[in-house]
Structure formats: structure tokens, C-alpha cells
Design a protein around this motif. Structure first.
Motif, PDB file in Angstrom:
ATOM      1  N   GLY A  85       2.023   1.515  -3.425  1.00  0.00           N
ATOM      2  CA  GLY A  85       1.206   1.936  -4.399  1.00  0.00           C
ATOM      3  C   GLY A  85       1.128   0.860  -5.751  1.00  0.00           C
TER       4      GLY A  85
ATOM      5  N   ARG B 175      -3.777   3.386  -3.915  1.00  0.00           N
ATOM      6  CA  ARG B 175      -3.216   4.442  -2.950  1.00  0.00           C
ATOM      7  C   ARG B 175      -3.513   5.667  -3.186  1.00  0.00           C
TER       8      ARG B 175
ATOM      9  N   LEU C 283     -11.643   5.000   2.110  1.00  0.00           N
ATOM     10  CA  LEU C 283     -11.042   5.009   3.643  1.00  0.00           C
ATOM     11  C   LEU C 283     -12.143   4.118   4.486  1.00  0.00           C
TER      12      LEU C 283
ATOM     13  N   VAL D  46      -2.723   2.244   6.060  1.00  0.00           N
ATOM     14  CA  VAL D  46      -3.753   2.956   5.384  1.00  0.00           C
ATOM     15  C   VAL D  46      -3.990   4.478   5.796  1.00  0.00           C
ATOM     16  N   TRP D  47      -4.296   4.370   7.264  1.00  0.00           N
ATOM     17  CA  TRP D  47      -4.366   5.571   7.895  1.00  0.00           C
ATOM     18  C   TRP D  47      -3.389   6.493   7.910  1.00  0.00           C
TER      19      TRP D  47
ATOM     20  N   VAL E  11      -0.968   6.618   5.602  1.00  0.00           N
ATOM     21  CA  VAL E  11      -0.606   7.246   4.407  1.00  0.00           C
ATOM     22  C   VAL E  11      -1.581   8.461   4.163  1.00  0.00           C
ATOM     23  N   ARG E  12      -2.959   8.117   4.529  1.00  0.00           N
ATOM     24  CA  ARG E  12      -3.889   9.048   4.295  1.00  0.00           C
ATOM     25  C   ARG E  12      -3.934  10.372   5.080  1.00  0.00           C
TER      26      ARG E  12
ATOM     27  N   PHE F 149      -1.644  -3.342   8.580  1.00  0.00           N
ATOM     28  CA  PHE F 149      -2.298  -2.923   7.372  1.00  0.00           C
ATOM     29  C   PHE F 149      -3.323  -1.579   7.771  1.00  0.00           C
ATOM     30  N   ILE F 150      -4.161  -1.660   8.597  1.00  0.00           N
ATOM     31  CA  ILE F 150      -4.950  -0.650   8.787  1.00  0.00           C
ATOM     32  C   ILE F 150      -4.211   0.727   9.123  1.00  0.00           C
TER      33      ILE F 150
ATOM     34  N   ALA G 122      -3.669  -2.038  -2.884  1.00  0.00           N
ATOM     35  CA  ALA G 122      -2.485  -1.028  -2.814  1.00  0.00           C
ATOM     36  C   ALA G 122      -2.486  -0.402  -4.151  1.00  0.00           C
TER      37      ALA G 122
ATOM     38  N   GLY H  12       0.438  11.404   4.214  1.00  0.00           N
ATOM     39  CA  GLY H  12       0.816  11.260   2.817  1.00  0.00           C
ATOM     40  C   GLY H  12       1.910  10.274   2.721  1.00  0.00           C
TER      41      GLY H  12
ATOM     42  N   PHE I  26       0.861  -1.220   0.044  1.00  0.00           N
ATOM     43  CA  PHE I  26      -0.127   0.012  -0.045  1.00  0.00           C
ATOM     44  C   PHE I  26       0.714   1.257   0.135  1.00  0.00           C
ATOM     45  N   VAL I  27       1.974   1.283   0.698  1.00  0.00           N
ATOM     46  CA  VAL I  27       3.069   2.313   0.689  1.00  0.00           C
ATOM     47  C   VAL I  27       3.428   2.786  -0.627  1.00  0.00           C
TER      48      VAL I  27
END
Lengths: 346, 115
Positions: free
Chosen positions: A179, B81, B89, A339-340, A342-343, A335-336, B78, A346, A176-177
Motif C-alpha cells: 500500500g 489499497r 476494483l 488485487v483480487w 487483497v480485496r 498484479f490482477i 498501490a 484482506g 499494492f500489498v
């Protein structure tokens, strides 16, 4: 024509990388354990009285295993008995072609990619092949027609699925990081510098995922402290009914899978073929990238070996609960949180 | 694509060579019937194989089918992103939360214990 030759060269390099390192690992296993246990270790195999620290032992092993009798027990299922080691080793070997051994080299007016099979879903393919290889373990246990073999196969199945589920969740964080699901893209992403000096390696950005992946990876390759499917000191094991090179294929598959797991670990967490601040170009740059990737993979393998000879083996219920109640929840949390994070930042 | 094909062919060739090597290069001496029994205690096996396999393994197999099908869906996130808005989210948080809740429920019920 050039494209074909180049593709063939790269695939052969990948296979040679995996098989060469796997052969070397059988030697490292003996020598490293000898050093840890204050012994001399393997040193008898010689060519022309030349012993070279016992480095001929892998060669001697291969020759010996290939000239042994092919033994299939009376109760065994001949088709699946033969298919099982082929599946396990074949999947491990095939996965080698998806590792990014190097980036791209500009030469003679075109770019040459050093990854044998570039794929936008490389990571999923490698994980899938490793999971498919696990079927060989279960198949061997089933096809042997022996109680101890079946018990080993069942243990193997329970262990592999416990860590398989965790592994997908662990890798979701770093992917996820970055992308992307492309191993090469993941390596390139790690080429940037944080704050101008700190390399953006996965091990620094996702330390929890790094440790979890290393643990799950060792479990997936069935090495000590997770070697219960094999049970080296006992006779319980999915390959008790195998002889000669068919047994050797299971042995080799363990080492080849170790190389694949170490390679994925290097690509996702240790910057792959990159060195912070270094630029690679031309032939020398290509060789440099291959050397950096090989050196990092070697270092991870050394660590895995060190773990193998330092820690005692887990009990089977400890092993299953580590997978289901340790790695899996930790991976979901990682993981969660990722995600938070990164959101938000950034 | 060519590279993938080469990979497949070379791996098949290697694996075939290794699998056949026992027959190609090894001896094939005659065996007595006893030699072909499974490797156990030296006595003839009393049961067919698998009579005493624990039900524990079956339970974990079912768990795996449930969880792995779920967790495989974490990986495609992923690719989302860059375009992750508030709704997405919320969705990913709910999805992961649900998986975690399932795990916690099973844990509480003692399904994950091996004793």
C-alpha cells in the motif's frame, strides 16, 4: 549544521556502499568464476608482497583504467561520446541514495533516519533513474560512429525496454500489498509476522513477483545470460569505441546497477534491514541494521553472480520473447490476482 | 532535500573525475589516420554506420511506448489499497484486462516474434 552533516554522511555512505560493493564485485566475478571453473583466479596484484587473495585487483584496475589514453574515434560525436558513460554511471550512483540502508535510531533526544534520501515515491525514482541510465547505452552506440557499436546500442535498447515495461508491472503487485511506493514503508510493512511466526517478507507473499523481478533485474543490468548488448566474447557492443576510464565507467555502471537492483530486491522482497523478532536500538542497533541490509544485498549479489557463471547466454530472439511473452503477461496476471486476493482476504 | 542536493553534487563530481581522468592522467600520443577508424575488421569501413540496422528494433520501440505509458499507471494503484471499493476494483480489472488483451492481440498477429 548537524542536519547538513548527517545528510552528507548518509549520502557518502550510500555512494561508498555502491562503489565499494561494485569494486568488490569485480573481484568476486573473477574469484567466483575461478572456483566454478576449477582455476585459481586473480592473485597477482600485491602491496608489499601481500596478496590478500587477489583483493588488490580492483584497486589495480582502477589505477590502470584512470591512467589510460582517452581515445575518441574520428567518426565519433565528441559531446555524446563523453556524455554517454557519464549518464549511465551517474544515474546508477544517484539511485543509491534512495535505498533504505536502515530504519530510524533514537539518539540524543531525536530520531536519525538511516535512509539517505527518504521519499514517498522512492521506488518510482529508483526505477526512473535505472531507465534513464539505459539511455547512455543507446547514446554510446549512436555516438560511437561505428557499426558494431551501433548494433550493440540497438540490442541494448531493445532489451532494456523489453524488461523495463515488465519491471513496472512486476513491482505493481508487491507495492499494492504494501500500500505504498515508499521503500522504507515497504520494509517496515514486512516487519510483521504472519500467524505469529512467519515473517511477512515479499518473497513469501509474492513469490512470482520475486522471481520475475530477479530475472528482469539481471536483464536490466545487462549481465549474463542477458549480456547481448555487450557480447563479451565478440566485438559487438555499445562500448567497443571506448577506452580507459570511460570504458571503465560502463563496466562500473553494470556493477553499480547490480547493487541497486539487489538493494531494491532486498527492500521489497527480503525484509530490508529487518530480522524477524529482532529489535534495533541505539548506536549498536543502527550498525546492526546497516550490517543486515549489507549482508542480504551481498547474498542476492552472490546469487546473481552464480547465475551469471552457470547459465549460457540466450539468443536475441529468445531474450526478447522472454521479456514480452513471458515476464510481461506473467506480471500482469500476478498484479490482477494480487488485487483480487487483497480485496477478498484482506 | 539537502541530502538529494548532496547526492547530485557528489555524483556529478565523481562522474566528472572519471570522465576527465583519461585526459588528466593518461598519455596522448599522436595517431595515424588509420588508428582513428572505427574498430571493425582492419579494413576501411564501406558504409556509413547504421545502414543495415534492422527494422525489428523500431517495431519494439513503438510497442514499448504504448505499453510503458500504460503499465506505469499500475503503480499508483498501490496507494489506493485501503479505499478500494467495488467500482475501483472493476476499473483496475478492466484496465489490466485491456492491457493484457492488447498484448494477446499483438502476440497473435505475430508482432512479438523476432523472425
Amino acid at each position: 549544521m548537524t542536519d547538513w552533516l548527517w545528510a552528507l554522511t548518509k549520502v557518502v555512505y550510500g555512494l561508498a556502499f555502491g562503489l565499494g560493493l561494485a569494486g568488490l564485485l569485480t573481484w568476486v566475478e573473477r574469484k567466483q568464476s575461478a572456483v566454478i571453473q576449477d582455476r585459481i583466479g586473480a592473485n597477482r596484484a600485491a602491496v608489499l608482497n601481500w596478496r590478500l587473495l587477489g583483493l588488490f585487483h580492483p584497486l589495480a584496475d582502477a589505477l590502470k583504467l584512470m591512467t589510460k589514453e582517452n581515445f575518441v574515434g574520428r567518426r565519433a560525436d565528441p559531446l555524446f561520446h563523453a556524455l554517454a558513460p557519464a549518464l549511465t554511471l551517474g544515474c546508477g550512483l544517484a539511485a543509491l541514495a534512495f535505498l533504505p540502508y536502515g530504519g530510524e535510531v533514537e539518539l540524543a533526544g531525536r530520531a536519525w533516519s538511516l535512509q539517505p534520501v527518504p521519499s514517498p515515491v522512492g521506488l518510482v525514482l529508483v526505477m526512473g533513474l535505472l531507465a534513464l541510465g539505459a539511455h547512455g547505452v543507446v547514446m554510446a552506440g549512436y555516438a560511437s560512429g561505428a557499426n558494431y557499436g551501433l548494433l550493440g546500442g540497438l540490442r541494448g535498447a531493445a532489451q532494456l525496454i523489453a524488461y523495463e515495461a515488465g519491471m513496472a508491472a512486476v513491482l505493481a503487485g508487491p507495492m499494492f500489498v504494501y500500500g505504498t511506493l515508499d521503500l522504507q514503508e515497504a520494509v517496515r510493512w514486512q516487519g510483521r509476522l504472519l500467524g505469529g511466526w512467519l515473517p511477512a517478507w515479499g518473497a513469501l507473499l509474492q513469490p512470482a513477483a520475486f522471481l520475475l523481478f530477479l530475472t528482469a533485474g539481471i536483464a536490466a543490468t545487462r549481465r549474463v545470460p542477458f549480456d547481448l548488448p555487450e557480447g563479451e566474447p565478440e566485438i559487438v557492443g555499445y562500448f567497443v569505441e571506448y577506452s580507459g576510464m570511460k570504458f571503465g565507467m560502463f563496466m562500473l555502471a553494470d556493477f553499480v546497477e547490480s547493487v541497486v537492483v539487489a538493494g531494491v530486491c532486498v527492500s521489497l522482497f527480503l525484509g530490508g534491514w529487518q530480522i524477524p523478532g529482532a529489535r534495533f536500538s541505539g548506536w549498536a542497533g543502527g550498525a546492526g541494521m546497516l550490517a543486515v541490509f549489507a549482508a542480504k544485498t551481498g547474498a542476492v549479489l552472490f546469487l546473481m553472480m552464480q547465475i551469471r557463471w552457470t547459465f549460457p547466454r540466450l539468443r536475441f530472439d529468445q531474450l526478447l520473447s522472454l521479456g514480452w511473452t513471458g515476464i510481461l503477461p506473467a506480471a500482469l496476471a500476478n498484479f490482477i490476482l494480487t488485487v483480487w486476493a487483497v480485496r477478498l482476504w484482506g | 532535500m539537502t541530502a538529494a542536493l548532496f547526492d547530485l553534487l557528489l555524483v556529478l563530481a565523481l562522474v566528472a573525475l572519471f570522465s576527465r581522468s583519461g585526459r588528466l592522467f593518461g598519455p596522448s600520443p599522436p595517431h595515424s589516420a588509420d588508428a582513428e577508424l572505427p574498430y571493425e575488421t582492419g579494413l576501411p569501413p564501406l558504409d556509413e554506420e547504421g545502414r543495415g540496422a534492422s527494422v525489428l528494433y523500431w517495431r519494439f520501440a513503438v510497442l514499448f511506448v504504448v505499453f510503458d505509458a500504460d503499465l506505469a499507471f499500475l503503480l499508483p494503484w498501490a496507494l489506493a489499497r485501503t479505499g478500494l471499493d467495488a467500482a475501483a476494483l472493476g476499473a483496475v480489472t478492466a484496465f489490466t484486462g485491456l492491457a493484457a488483451f492488447m498484448l494477446a492481440y499483438l502476440w497473435r498477429k505475430g508482432v512479438l516474434s523476432c523472425r
